[in-house]
Design a protein around this motif. Structure first.
Motif, PDB file in Angstrom:
ATOM      1  N   GLU A 134       0.812  -1.223   0.000  1.00 28.15           N
ATOM      2  CA  GLU A 134       0.000   0.000   0.000  1.00 28.15           C
ATOM      3  C   GLU A 134       0.844   1.270   0.000  1.00 28.15           C
ATOM      4  N   ASP A 135       1.972   1.248   0.688  1.00 20.82           N
ATOM      5  CA  ASP A 135       2.847   2.428   0.717  1.00 20.82           C
ATOM      6  C   ASP A 135       3.366   2.736  -0.679  1.00 20.82           C
ATOM      7  N   ARG A 136       3.751   1.711  -1.423  1.00 19.00           N
ATOM      8  CA  ARG A 136       4.250   1.928  -2.784  1.00 19.00           C
ATOM      9  C   ARG A 136       3.131   2.375  -3.719  1.00 19.00           C
ATOM     10  N   VAL A 137       1.937   1.869  -3.508  1.00 11.23           N
ATOM     11  CA  VAL A 137       0.806   2.305  -4.332  1.00 11.23           C
ATOM     12  C   VAL A 137       0.544   3.787  -4.102  1.00 11.23           C
ATOM     13  N   ARG A 138       0.483   4.199  -2.835  1.00 14.53           N
ATOM     14  CA  ARG A 138       0.263   5.625  -2.528  1.00 14.53           C
ATOM     15  C   ARG A 138       1.400   6.484  -3.083  1.00 14.53           C
ATOM     16  N   ALA A 139       2.616   6.005  -2.915  1.00 14.62           N
ATOM     17  CA  ALA A 139       3.762   6.756  -3.427  1.00 14.62           C
ATOM     18  C   ALA A 139       3.724   6.811  -4.953  1.00 14.62           C
ATOM     19  N   GLY A 140       3.329   5.721  -5.592  1.00 17.03           N
ATOM     20  CA  GLY A 140       3.216   5.704  -7.047  1.00 17.03           C
ATOM     21  C   GLY A 140       2.163   6.676  -7.543  1.00 17.03           C
ATOM     22  N   LEU A 141       1.039   6.722  -6.852  1.00 14.44           N
ATOM     23  CA  LEU A 141      -0.007   7.689  -7.217  1.00 14.44           C
ATOM     24  C   LEU A 141       0.489   9.112  -7.039  1.00 14.44           C
ATOM     25  N   ARG A 142       1.235   9.334  -5.981  1.00 10.15           N
ATOM     26  CA  ARG A 142       1.811  10.663  -5.753  1.00 10.15           C
ATOM     27  C   ARG A 142       2.807  11.006  -6.862  1.00 10.15           C
ATOM     28  N   ALA A 143       3.615  10.038  -7.261  1.00  8.59           N
ATOM     29  CA  ALA A 143       4.585  10.261  -8.333  1.00  8.59           C
ATOM     30  C   ALA A 143       3.873  10.583  -9.646  1.00  8.59           C
ATOM     31  N   ILE A 144       2.802   9.855  -9.928  1.00 10.75           N
ATOM     32  CA  ILE A 144       2.032  10.122 -11.147  1.00 10.75           C
ATOM     33  C   ILE A 144       1.457  11.528 -11.110  1.00 10.75           C
ATOM     34  N   GLU A 145       0.958  11.931  -9.960  1.00 10.99           N
ATOM     35  CA  GLU A 145       0.414  13.284  -9.825  1.00 10.99           C
ATOM     36  C   GLU A 145       1.508  14.333 -10.052  1.00 10.99           C
ATOM     37  N   GLU A 146       2.697  14.088  -9.533  1.00 10.93           N
ATOM     38  CA  GLU A 146       3.813  15.018  -9.743  1.00 10.93           C
ATOM     39  C   GLU A 146       4.149  15.125 -11.226  1.00 10.93           C
ATOM     40  N   VAL A 147       4.169  13.998 -11.918  1.00 14.64           N
ATOM     41  CA  VAL A 147       4.472  13.996 -13.347  1.00 14.64           C
ATOM     42  C   VAL A 147       3.377  14.733 -14.114  1.00 14.64           C
ATOM     43  N   ARG A 148       2.128  14.467 -13.785  1.00 14.79           N
ATOM     44  CA  ARG A 148       1.016  15.181 -14.445  1.00 14.79           C
ATOM     45  C   ARG A 148       1.103  16.683 -14.229  1.00 14.79           C
ATOM     46  N   ARG A 149       1.419  17.072 -12.993  1.00 15.58           N
ATOM     47  CA  ARG A 149       1.551  18.497 -12.681  1.00 15.58           C
ATOM     48  C   ARG A 149       2.661  19.113 -13.532  1.00 15.58           C
ATOM     49  N   GLU A 150       3.755  18.403 -13.651  1.00 15.07           N
ATOM     50  CA  GLU A 150       4.871  18.904 -14.458  1.00 15.07           C
ATOM     51  C   GLU A 150       4.467  19.000 -15.930  1.00 15.07           C
ATOM     52  N   MET A 151       3.700  18.036 -16.397  1.00 15.69           N
ATOM     53  CA  MET A 151       3.215  18.078 -17.782  1.00 15.69           C
ATOM     54  C   MET A 151       2.339  19.313 -18.006  1.00 15.69           C
ATOM     55  N   GLN A 152       1.482  19.615 -17.048  1.00 18.45           N
ATOM     56  CA  GLN A 152       0.611  20.781 -17.168  1.00 18.45           C
ATOM     57  C   GLN A 152       1.424  22.070 -17.161  1.00 18.45           C
ATOM     58  N   ILE A 153       2.429  22.135 -16.311  1.00 14.24           N
ATOM     59  CA  ILE A 153       3.283  23.320 -16.251  1.00 14.24           C
ATOM     60  C   ILE A 153       3.972  23.522 -17.593  1.00 14.24           C
ATOM     61  N   ARG A 154       4.523  22.453 -18.140  1.00 15.07           N
ATOM     62  CA  ARG A 154       5.224  22.546 -19.430  1.00 15.07           C
ATOM     63  C   ARG A 154       4.264  22.967 -20.539  1.00 15.07           C
ATOM     64  N   ALA A 155       3.065  22.415 -20.527  1.00 15.57           N
ATOM     65  CA  ALA A 155       2.077  22.772 -21.551  1.00 15.57           C
ATOM     66  C   ALA A 155       1.696  24.254 -21.433  1.00 15.57           C
ATOM     67  N   SER A 156       1.528  24.729 -20.206  1.00 16.29           N
ATOM     68  CA  SER A 156       1.192  26.140 -19.987  1.00 16.29           C
ATOM     69  C   SER A 156       2.307  27.044 -20.476  1.00 16.29           C
ATOM     70  N   GLU A 157       3.537  26.632 -20.236  1.00 17.82           N
ATOM     71  CA  GLU A 157       4.680  27.439 -20.680  1.00 17.82           C
ATOM     72  C   GLU A 157       4.714  27.524 -22.197  1.00 17.82           C
ATOM     73  N   LYS A 158       4.437  26.402 -22.868  1.00 22.48           N
ATOM     74  CA  LYS A 158       4.439  26.401 -24.335  1.00 22.48           C
ATOM     75  C   LYS A 158       3.347  27.301 -24.878  1.00 22.48           C
ATOM     76  N   ILE A 159       2.182  27.264 -24.258  1.00 20.60           N
ATOM     77  CA  ILE A 159       1.070  28.111 -24.690  1.00 20.60           C
ATOM     78  C   ILE A 159       1.436  29.580 -24.483  1.00 20.60           C
ATOM     79  N   GLY A 160       2.053  29.886 -23.358  1.00 21.37           N
ATOM     80  CA  GLY A 160       2.465  31.257 -23.070  1.00 21.37           C
ATOM     81  C   GLY A 160       3.483  31.759 -24.061  1.00 21.37           C
ATOM     82  N   VAL A 161       4.448  30.925 -24.425  1.00 18.12           N
ATOM     83  CA  VAL A 161       5.474  31.307 -25.393  1.00 18.12           C
ATOM     84  C   VAL A 161       4.844  31.490 -26.765  1.00 18.12           C
ATOM     85  N   ALA A 162       3.937  30.597 -27.151  1.00 19.07           N
ATOM     86  CA  ALA A 162       3.269  30.722 -28.449  1.00 19.07           C
ATOM     87  C   ALA A 162       2.454  32.007 -28.499  1.00 19.07           C
ATOM     88  N   SER A 163       1.801  32.333 -27.408  1.00 19.60           N
ATOM     89  CA  SER A 163       0.993  33.545 -27.347  1.00 19.60           C
ATOM     90  C   SER A 163       1.877  34.781 -27.496  1.00 19.60           C
TER      91      SER A 163
END
Length: 83
Positions: free
Chosen positions: A47-76
Motif C-alpha cells: 500500500e505504501d508503494r501504491v500511494r507513493a506511485g499515485l503521488r509520483a504520477i500526480e507530480e508527473v502530471r503536474r509537471e506536464m501541465q506546467i510545461r504545456a502552460s509554458e508552451k502556450i504562453g510562449v506561443a501567445s
C-alpha cells in the motif's frame, strides 16, 4: 512524517521508472514516465508503494501541465510580436 516518507518513496519510484526506461533504451518523456509509473503500481500489493506511485504520477502530471502552460504562453507571446 508520513508525507516525507511518501515523497521520498515517490522520488524513488520515479528514479526506478527512469532507470528502467534507460535500460530498455526507450525515449523518456513525461507521458512515457507517467505510463511506466501506472504500470508499476498496477499489480503492486504494498500500500505504501501504491500511494507513493499515485503521488509520483500526480507530480508527473503536474509537471506536464506546467510545461504545456509554458508552451502556450510562449506561443501567445510569439503571436503578439508578429502582429
Amino acid at each position: 512524517m508520513k508525507n516525507d516518507f511518501e515523497e521520498k518513496m515517490a522520488d524513488i519510484m520515479i528514479g526506478e521508472a527512469v532507470t528502467a526506461l534507460l535500460e530498455q533504451d526507450i525515449a523518456i518523456s513525461w507521458a512515457v514516465l507517467a505510463d511506466r509509473l501506472r504500470a508499476a503500481i498496477e499489480h503492486e500489493t504494498d500500500e505504501d508503494r501504491v500511494r507513493a506511485g499515485l503521488r509520483a504520477i500526480e507530480e508527473v502530471r503536474r509537471e506536464m501541465q506546467i510545461r504545456a502552460s509554458e508552451k502556450i504562453g510562449v506561443a501567445s507571446l510569439t503571436e503578439q510580436k508578429l502582429h
